[in-house]
Design an enzyme around this catalytic site. Structure first.
Site, PDB file in Angstrom:
ATOM      1  N   HIS A   1       4.899  11.730 -31.707  1.00  0.00           N
ATOM      2  CA  HIS A   1       6.065  12.376 -32.312  1.00  0.00           C
ATOM      3  C   HIS A   1       5.819  12.676 -33.791  1.00  0.00           C
ATOM      4  CE1 HIS A   1      10.415  13.160 -32.853  1.00  0.00           C
ATOM      5  NE2 HIS A   1      10.206  12.646 -34.061  1.00  0.00           N
ATOM      6  N   GLU A   2       5.388  11.677 -34.528  1.00  0.00           N
ATOM      7  CA  GLU A   2       5.160  11.865 -35.958  1.00  0.00           C
ATOM      8  C   GLU A   2       3.968  12.789 -36.216  1.00  0.00           C
ATOM      9  OE1 GLU A   2       7.360  11.006 -37.988  1.00  0.00           O
ATOM     10  OE2 GLU A   2       8.498   9.774 -36.561  1.00  0.00           O
TER      11      GLU A   2
ATOM     12  N   HIS B   1       5.170  16.319 -36.502  1.00  0.00           N
ATOM     13  CA  HIS B   1       5.647  16.636 -37.854  1.00  0.00           C
ATOM     14  C   HIS B   1       4.468  16.832 -38.807  1.00  0.00           C
ATOM     15  CE1 HIS B   1       9.730  15.875 -36.690  1.00  0.00           C
ATOM     16  NE2 HIS B   1       9.575  14.564 -36.536  1.00  0.00           N
TER      17      HIS B   1
END
Length: 377
Positions: free
Chosen positions: A25-26, A29
């Site tokens: 997920h990170e 980003h």
């Protein structure tokens, strides 16, 4: 006989599920930010004090926190919750300011924020596509081959040979569509459209309920119509078809999540079914003990959950940021920092309250409150 995975086994299974999913997920980003030239100052898996880490040549600190319940990427210039320019940001040298999150156009900031949930969905699609390629796709027609006695179907007058075309207003293409719809709607009354011979017909049906217990002692209430197919059909899936099926399956799971949340909000489903990290840990250990296929399937499901939850329009979550970006796009100017600040605080309170509630639910599911009541009594 009830089987219970050991504590250490469960802990390892939980970390191996949540850690990589948070990292993925990170990383979404991070990669989107890097694509647009935003400097990442820190990339953390886990919260709290750093227990291990290193700094790369770009100046990004890669670290592990002691509390493995999330993570974050801190971009250069993230000096306030709103990620908006302030005097401290304006005081930066021009070259440094150009590498900050705030310096980027609205559309780029939105992509950076949306990239986290997007990569979670992409991972789930990849896993489900792999399952489809390996095991094929069910194409069993929704034609009744068996009607159980005194079942919901029997009470509604359905017969062998009937082809069901819709249930609850939703079209039906396969027998699996019927099972998926009924499974999460025990005791609900729905309309069933079907064809008998060549004549279309309609009947009302109250979905039955069965109570099951798995090998770990978990009990479930599932909806059942009480019918079986004429003949199960499973067809092979090509490498080109698999991603499309992965996308379709992911969409179906998201739809089931939306339906389930709606049932909880309207009181048709108990809020006791909401679970948090403790229950996820429990299920992780159980699924890992069943085998790698079940465990990887759980990873796909939690990845979808992580993407879906992060897109909810709640400040502090990615969806909350995207909501404010949408407002900014319509107004053609950013939301005032003080408005975002208050919304951020409200979102934090809401998330903490939800975390407290699901933890209480988890402890209740483990029998902690019953044990304490017995000690006090």
């Amino acid at each position: 006989m009830i089987e219970t995975p050991g504590f250490l086994f469960t802990l390892v299974a939980f970390i191996l599920v949540l850690g990589p999913l948070v990292f993925v997920h990170e990383m979404g980003h991070y990669l989107a930010g890097r694509w647009f030239g935003v400097k990442a100052e820190a990339f953390s898996v886990g919260f709290g004090r750093e227990i291990a880490g290193f700094t790369d040549r770009r100046g990004t600190r890669w670290q592990f926190g002691w509390l493995p319940l999330g993570g974050y990427v801190r971009f250069a210039g993230d000096m306030n919750p709103a990620s908006q320019p302030d005097p401290e940001w304006l005081a930066l040298p021009a070259a440094e300011r150009a590498q900050t999150f705030q310096a980027k156009p609205l559309w780029q900031r939105a992509i950076v924020v949306a990239a986290g949930p997007a990569i979670n969905f992409a991972l789930a699609i990849l896993i489900l596509a792999g399952f489809a390629y390996a095991y094929g796709q069910s194409k069993t027609l929704p034609v009744i081959g068996l009607v159980a006695e005194q079942s919901a179907a029997a009470n509604a007058g359905l017969q062998v040979g009937d082809r069901i075309t819709a249930i609850g207003g939703r079209s039906v293409e396969t027998f699996d569509d019927l099972a998926s719809y009924a499974r999460i709607r025990p005791q609900e009354r729905v309309r069933v459209d079907y064809v008998r011979g060549d004549a279309p017909a309609t009947t009302d049906l109250q979905i039955g309920v069965v109570r099951e217990q798995d090998r770990f002692g978990n009990q479930f209430e599932l909806g059942r119509i009480g019918i079986g197919p004429v003949e199960p059909v499973r067809v092979p899936v090509s490498l080109l078809q698999a991603p499309l099926i992965g996308i379709e399956r992911t969409g179906e799971i998201v739809g089931m999540m939306v339906d389930t949340i709606g049932q909880i909000i309207t009181g048709r489903r108990s809020i006791d079914e909401l679970g948090g990290p403790l229950r996820i840990a429990q299920v992780s250990g159980q699924q890992m003990s069943l085998g790698m296929v079940e465990y990887v399937g759980l990873i796909a499901l939690i990845s979808i959950n992580l993407g879906f939850i992060n897109l909810l329009p709640v400040p502090m979550l990615d969806g909350g940021h995207l909501l404010f970006y949408a407002i900014e796009a319509v107004r053609r100017r950013p939301v005032k920092p003080e408005v975002f600040e208050w919304a951020f605080r409200g979102g934090l309170v809401a998330l903490l309250a939800l975390m407290f509630f699901v933890t209480v639910n988890d402890l209740g599911a483990f029998g902690v409150w019953r044990s304490l009541a017995g000690l006090i009594g």
